[in-house]
Write a protein that holds these residues in place. Structure first.
Motif, PDB file in Angstrom:
ATOM      1  N   ARG A 102       4.692   4.102  -0.733  1.00 46.60           N
ATOM      2  CA  ARG A 102       4.544   4.318  -2.076  1.00 46.60           C
ATOM      3  C   ARG A 102       2.962   5.225  -2.390  1.00 46.60           C
ATOM      4  O   ARG A 102       2.047   4.937  -1.344  1.00 46.60           O
ATOM      5  N   SER A 107       0.155   0.868  -8.991  1.00 52.36           N
ATOM      6  CA  SER A 107       0.599  -0.501  -8.729  1.00 52.36           C
ATOM      7  C   SER A 107       1.971  -0.638  -9.614  1.00 52.36           C
ATOM      8  O   SER A 107       2.042   0.147 -10.329  1.00 52.36           O
ATOM      9  N   GLN A 109       6.182  -1.931 -10.496  1.00 55.81           N
ATOM     10  CA  GLN A 109       7.646  -1.400  -9.807  1.00 55.81           C
ATOM     11  C   GLN A 109       7.712   0.112 -10.081  1.00 55.81           C
ATOM     12  O   GLN A 109       7.379   0.566 -11.077  1.00 55.81           O
ATOM     13  N   LEU A 110       8.125   0.657  -8.795  1.00 57.64           N
ATOM     14  CA  LEU A 110       8.406   2.172  -9.094  1.00 57.64           C
ATOM     15  C   LEU A 110       9.991   2.415  -8.664  1.00 57.64           C
ATOM     16  O   LEU A 110      10.580   1.935  -7.811  1.00 57.64           O
ATOM     17  N   VAL A 112      12.395   4.957  -6.819  1.00 54.91           N
ATOM     18  CA  VAL A 112      12.793   5.425  -5.238  1.00 54.91           C
ATOM     19  C   VAL A 112      13.458   6.329  -4.998  1.00 54.91           C
ATOM     20  O   VAL A 112      14.754   6.460  -5.797  1.00 54.91           O
ATOM     21  N   GLN A 134       5.220  12.029   2.110  1.00 54.12           N
ATOM     22  CA  GLN A 134       4.435  11.317   1.175  1.00 54.12           C
ATOM     23  C   GLN A 134       3.245  11.863   0.798  1.00 54.12           C
ATOM     24  O   GLN A 134       2.780  11.661  -0.317  1.00 54.12           O
ATOM     25  N   ALA A 149       8.483   6.193  -5.219  1.00 56.62           N
ATOM     26  CA  ALA A 149       8.388   5.859  -3.923  1.00 56.62           C
ATOM     27  C   ALA A 149       9.413   6.483  -2.958  1.00 56.62           C
ATOM     28  O   ALA A 149      10.546   7.076  -3.394  1.00 56.62           O
ATOM     29  N   LEU A 189      10.001  -2.137  -5.813  1.00 55.65           N
ATOM     30  CA  LEU A 189      10.781  -0.837  -6.067  1.00 55.65           C
ATOM     31  C   LEU A 189      12.100  -1.121  -6.900  1.00 55.65           C
ATOM     32  O   LEU A 189      12.704  -2.212  -6.761  1.00 55.65           O
TER      33      LEU A 189
END
Length: 319
Positions: A102, A107, A109-110, A112, A134, A149, A189
């Protein structure tokens, strides 16, 4: 600054209307491939080529072993790497490792991007010093773009389809890994709409999984040097167990599955898979964004095109 430098500036995002037909430093695949490119596919489209046996490819095919090359200078990244494992029924009960990155300073929810790795690599290879995806994502986010992410799982040498040894990397990703990512509250995620990325064997895998999931579940796919074979007489046993296995899992003839999925293909002009990839891409309607420049089946080439791929994935995930 040259494309071989790692800390290159990120290109400004392109407008959506140019994503599928962009002309940048690379050349665009043209409709002129047409008859010449697709004529080589006729052997793949028949239903009953029963007399054909696969020929053994070169002793060291380009997707089998990465060439030695000078390692670029390391870029330090604050993006943490979260790792774990689970016992996979789809991988014949094998303990299967996974890794998630991540972007730092983010911070909640992301979305993916699921990363599918190359042959003779593993779930951590995309995060290692030669590729560092990354870090590219961190730079993209630090420039003010929407965060996402990265998540990868180890399929060993499976080639992302059901094999004679009882393993199925694609089923593991779809039926076990994605549900695990969604259920793990600490990872935060969202897997309802994902991106797919892969290189070499994983490039083929990303395309195959994209065709299986379709839109709108797949927001976008970006691949480097996908390991594609257009000739049913010329595939290695590591990729397919038999002619029937090749016919069941070849992506040639499956291009219609990508009609509503934004797709970016990057491949070096001296890559072993360049011709087959170009032939396959000629059958896409609408055409994919197709980038090529001098380079081979190497980490240096793959790292050089990652900023464009990350931006492409990020734009489409944010829609």
């Amino acid at each position: 600054m040259s494309r071989d430098d790692l800390d290159m500036p990120l290109r400004q995002p392109e407008s959506p209307e140019h994503e599928r037909a962009r002309v940048t430093r690379r050349t665009l695949l043209t409709a002129g491939l047409g008859i010449a490119a697709l004529s080589g596919l006729a052997a793949c489209s028949g239903d009953e080529p029963t007399e054909v046996e696969p020929r053994k490819m070169e002793a060291r095919a380009a997707d089998d072993e990465l060439p030695s090359e000078t390692t670029p200078p390391r870029i330090e990244s604050d993006a943490p790497l979260i790792t774990g494992s689970f016992r996979s029924a789809k991988m014949a009960g094998r303990e299967t490792r996974w890794a998630v990155a991540r972007p730092a300073g983010v911070s909640g929810q992301l979305p993916v991007v699921v990363v599918l790795h190359a042959l003779n690599t593993n779930e951590k290879s995309i995060f290692g010093s030669k590729l560092e995806m990354q870090t590219v994502v961190q730079q993209y986010v630090d420039a003010g773009n929407p965060p996402f992410a990265l998540a990868a799982a180890d399929v060993a040498r499976n080639y992302y389809h059901a094999r004679a040894d009882g393993t199925d990397g694609a089923a593991m990703i779809l039926d076990e890994f994605l549900p695990m990512l969604a259920a793990n509250r600490e990872l935060e995620l969202s897997t309802e709409r994902i991106g797919l990325f892969g290189w070499s064997m994983g490039g083929y895998g990303a395309l195959r999984l994209g065709a299986m999931l379709g839109a709108p579940r797949v927001a976008a796919i970006a691949v480097s040097s996908p390991a594609l074979w257009a000739d049913p007489r010329n595939f290695p046993p590591r990729a397919f167990d038999s002619l029937a296995d090749y016919q069941a899992n070849s992506l040639f003839g499956q291009q219609n599955a990508f009609a509503r999925i934004p797709l970016l293909i990057e491949i070096g002009s001296s890559d072993q898979f360049f011709t087959y990839t170009r032939q396959w891409a000629a059958g896409l309607h609408p055409p994919a964004a197709f980038g090529t420049s001098a380079g081979g089946h190497t980490n240096r080439y793959w790292r050089s095109v990652l900023p464009d791929q990350v931006a492409f994935l990020g734009r489409n995930l944010a829609r």
